[in-house]
Design a protein around this motif. Structure first.
Motif, PDB file in Angstrom:
ATOM      1  N   THR A 154      29.976 -24.141 -33.918  1.00  0.00           N
ATOM      2  CA  THR A 154      29.727 -22.985 -33.031  1.00  0.00           C
ATOM      3  C   THR A 154      30.061 -23.286 -31.577  1.00  0.00           C
ATOM      4  OG1 THR A 154      27.411 -23.675 -32.776  1.00  0.00           O
ATOM      5  CG2 THR A 154      27.918 -22.097 -34.533  1.00  0.00           C
ATOM      6  N   ALA A 155      30.640 -24.436 -31.302  1.00  0.00           N
ATOM      7  CA  ALA A 155      30.992 -24.787 -29.917  1.00  0.00           C
ATOM      8  C   ALA A 155      32.047 -23.813 -29.399  1.00  0.00           C
ATOM      9  CB  ALA A 155      31.529 -26.219 -29.880  1.00  0.00           C
ATOM     10  N   GLN A 156      31.903 -23.412 -28.125  1.00  0.00           N
ATOM     11  CA  GLN A 156      32.834 -22.454 -27.522  1.00  0.00           C
ATOM     12  C   GLN A 156      33.335 -22.993 -26.193  1.00  0.00           C
ATOM     13  OE1 GLN A 156      31.517 -18.269 -27.611  1.00  0.00           O
ATOM     14  NE2 GLN A 156      29.793 -18.898 -28.915  1.00  0.00           N
ATOM     15  N   ASN A 157      34.609 -22.701 -25.912  1.00  0.00           N
ATOM     16  CA  ASN A 157      35.203 -23.093 -24.631  1.00  0.00           C
ATOM     17  C   ASN A 157      36.281 -22.073 -24.296  1.00  0.00           C
ATOM     18  OD1 ASN A 157      36.093 -24.357 -22.339  1.00  0.00           O
ATOM     19  ND2 ASN A 157      37.178 -26.008 -23.436  1.00  0.00           N
ATOM     20  N   GLY A 158      35.848 -20.977 -23.714  1.00  0.00           N
ATOM     21  CA  GLY A 158      36.780 -19.903 -23.398  1.00  0.00           C
ATOM     22  C   GLY A 158      37.341 -19.294 -24.665  1.00  0.00           C
ATOM     23  N   ASN A 159      38.690 -19.392 -24.810  1.00  0.00           N
ATOM     24  CA  ASN A 159      39.351 -18.813 -25.979  1.00  0.00           C
ATOM     25  C   ASN A 159      39.298 -19.715 -27.214  1.00  0.00           C
ATOM     26  OD1 ASN A 159      40.936 -16.743 -27.223  1.00  0.00           O
ATOM     27  ND2 ASN A 159      42.736 -18.089 -27.047  1.00  0.00           N
ATOM     28  N   TYR A 160      38.730 -20.918 -27.058  1.00  0.00           N
ATOM     29  CA  TYR A 160      38.691 -21.880 -28.174  1.00  0.00           C
ATOM     30  C   TYR A 160      37.296 -21.900 -28.781  1.00  0.00           C
ATOM     31  CZ  TYR A 160      43.058 -23.240 -26.036  1.00  0.00           C
ATOM     32  OH  TYR A 160      44.324 -23.207 -25.520  1.00  0.00           O
ATOM     33  N   TYR A 161      37.303 -22.016 -30.102  1.00  0.00           N
ATOM     34  CA  TYR A 161      36.025 -21.883 -30.793  1.00  0.00           C
ATOM     35  C   TYR A 161      35.919 -22.889 -31.943  1.00  0.00           C
ATOM     36  CZ  TYR A 161      32.008 -19.689 -33.101  1.00  0.00           C
ATOM     37  OH  TYR A 161      30.763 -19.436 -33.636  1.00  0.00           O
ATOM     38  N   GLY A 162      34.664 -23.338 -32.146  1.00  0.00           N
ATOM     39  CA  GLY A 162      34.335 -24.092 -33.341  1.00  0.00           C
ATOM     40  C   GLY A 162      34.536 -25.589 -33.282  1.00  0.00           C
ATOM     41  N   LYS A 163      34.440 -26.184 -34.433  1.00  0.00           N
ATOM     42  CA  LYS A 163      34.437 -27.636 -34.580  1.00  0.00           C
ATOM     43  C   LYS A 163      35.727 -28.272 -34.063  1.00  0.00           C
ATOM     44  CE  LYS A 163      33.749 -31.181 -38.180  1.00  0.00           C
ATOM     45  NZ  LYS A 163      33.447 -31.387 -39.631  1.00  0.00           N
ATOM     46  N   TYR A 164      36.853 -27.617 -34.255  1.00  0.00           N
ATOM     47  CA  TYR A 164      38.137 -28.190 -33.858  1.00  0.00           C
ATOM     48  C   TYR A 164      38.731 -27.488 -32.635  1.00  0.00           C
ATOM     49  CZ  TYR A 164      37.603 -30.139 -38.518  1.00  0.00           C
ATOM     50  OH  TYR A 164      37.104 -30.788 -39.618  1.00  0.00           O
ATOM     51  N   GLN A 165      37.903 -26.595 -32.009  1.00  0.00           N
ATOM     52  CA  GLN A 165      38.323 -25.871 -30.806  1.00  0.00           C
ATOM     53  C   GLN A 165      39.685 -25.211 -31.001  1.00  0.00           C
ATOM     54  OE1 GLN A 165      36.385 -25.515 -27.543  1.00  0.00           O
ATOM     55  NE2 GLN A 165      35.160 -25.619 -29.426  1.00  0.00           N
ATOM     56  N   LEU A 166      39.743 -24.429 -32.075  1.00  0.00           N
ATOM     57  CA  LEU A 166      40.959 -23.697 -32.379  1.00  0.00           C
ATOM     58  C   LEU A 166      40.972 -22.375 -31.629  1.00  0.00           C
ATOM     59  CD1 LEU A 166      40.925 -24.270 -36.230  1.00  0.00           C
ATOM     60  CD2 LEU A 166      42.416 -25.416 -34.586  1.00  0.00           C
ATOM     61  N   SER A 167      42.141 -21.862 -31.357  1.00  0.00           N
ATOM     62  CA  SER A 167      42.261 -20.558 -30.705  1.00  0.00           C
ATOM     63  C   SER A 167      41.654 -19.484 -31.606  1.00  0.00           C
ATOM     64  CB  SER A 167      43.737 -20.253 -30.441  1.00  0.00           C
ATOM     65  OG  SER A 167      43.896 -18.920 -30.024  1.00  0.00           O
ATOM     66  N   ARG A 168      40.946 -18.543 -30.963  1.00  0.00           N
ATOM     67  CA  ARG A 168      40.331 -17.469 -31.743  1.00  0.00           C
ATOM     68  C   ARG A 168      41.392 -16.689 -32.536  1.00  0.00           C
ATOM     69  NH1 ARG A 168      34.974 -16.446 -30.012  1.00  0.00           N
ATOM     70  NH2 ARG A 168      34.430 -17.649 -28.136  1.00  0.00           N
ATOM     71  N   ALA A 169      42.613 -16.632 -31.983  1.00  0.00           N
ATOM     72  CA  ALA A 169      43.697 -15.931 -32.690  1.00  0.00           C
ATOM     73  C   ALA A 169      44.036 -16.650 -34.003  1.00  0.00           C
ATOM     74  CB  ALA A 169      44.928 -15.843 -31.797  1.00  0.00           C
ATOM     75  N   TYR A 170      43.954 -17.975 -33.985  1.00  0.00           N
ATOM     76  CA  TYR A 170      44.208 -18.725 -35.218  1.00  0.00           C
ATOM     77  C   TYR A 170      43.158 -18.411 -36.277  1.00  0.00           C
ATOM     78  CZ  TYR A 170      47.860 -21.783 -33.315  1.00  0.00           C
ATOM     79  OH  TYR A 170      49.025 -22.275 -32.809  1.00  0.00           O
ATOM     80  N   LEU A 171      41.920 -18.309 -35.838  1.00  0.00           N
ATOM     81  CA  LEU A 171      40.824 -18.087 -36.787  1.00  0.00           C
ATOM     82  C   LEU A 171      40.800 -16.660 -37.313  1.00  0.00           C
ATOM     83  CD1 LEU A 171      38.028 -20.113 -34.955  1.00  0.00           C
ATOM     84  CD2 LEU A 171      39.281 -20.768 -37.025  1.00  0.00           C
ATOM     85  N   GLY A 172      41.450 -15.737 -36.596  1.00  0.00           N
ATOM     86  CA  GLY A 172      41.567 -14.353 -37.078  1.00  0.00           C
ATOM     87  C   GLY A 172      40.232 -13.635 -37.192  1.00  0.00           C
TER      88      GLY A 172
END
Length: 208
Positions: A154-172
């Protein structure tokens, strides 16, 4: 006249010599009524030609009851010996063939066993290599997750989210742990080929 007596004496002496030689290696049979030379030969384990030769017979079909014939009984022994020798040779050949077949079968079994052992060793080596690679990949994945989010889904850093800090667009829009793992694997494999390569890139650039 004297010449004839001398010749007769020589002939008699020669006859006795031949007869003596024949007697040393032969027996004598007396022809009975109804006997034939072939019958006598069969009964005494010899041949018609041998009896004819030993007795100087002109006509093998002309023998008389009461006539004594020299029989070479050694012919029968020789025939028996020849037959026994042939049987012995045949048995030896069969035994050799059996031994060769057994040796060939043993060699084939040893070869098959060696092939099986080699295949087993190769499979074990591949399994070990896969296990090492899998372990190395997992370690690299955990290392990146630790650096990116401390391992938090559940970690967040602007447009990056989650365990691997992937772009929200990637996660869909799907932020589940399962989707994060799936998308992270796809991203890393497509871009770097492996998590180990992704880690190496992170160490050089501070990101992956």
């Amino acid at each position: 006249m004297k010449f004839n007596k001398v010749a007769l004496s020589i002939a008699c002496a020669a006859g006795f010599t031949v007869a003596g030689a024949a007697a040393a290696n032969a027996d004598t049979v007396m022809v009975k009524s109804g006997d034939t030379l072939s019958q006598i030969a069969d009964e005494n384990n010899t041949t018609v030609s041998s009896i004819q030769s030993l007795n100087s017979l002109q006509n093998i079909h002309l023998i008389f009851p009461g006539q004594k014939l020299v029989i070479n009984t050694n012919n029968g022994d020789a025939a028996a010996s020849t037959q026994q020798s042939a049987q012995t040779t045949q048995q030896a050949s069969q035994q050799q063939t059996t031994q060769q077949a057994s040796q060939q079968q043993t060699t084939q079994q040893a070869s098959q066993q060696q092939t099986t052992q080699q295949a087993s060793q190769q499979q074990t080596m591949q399994t070990t290599q896969q296990a090492v690679a899998s372990s190395s990949e997992q370690a690299a994945r955990d290392w990146i997750a630790s650096r990116e989010s401390g391992g938090s889904y559940t970690a967040q850093n602007g447009n990056y989210y989650g365990k691997y800090q992937l772009s929200r667009a990637y996660l869909g829009g799907d932020y589940s742990a399962e989707n994060q793992e799936r998308v992270a694997d796809s991203y890393v494999l497509n871009r770097y080929g492996s998590w180990a390569n992704a880690k190496a890139h992170w160490l050089q650039n501070g990101w992956y």
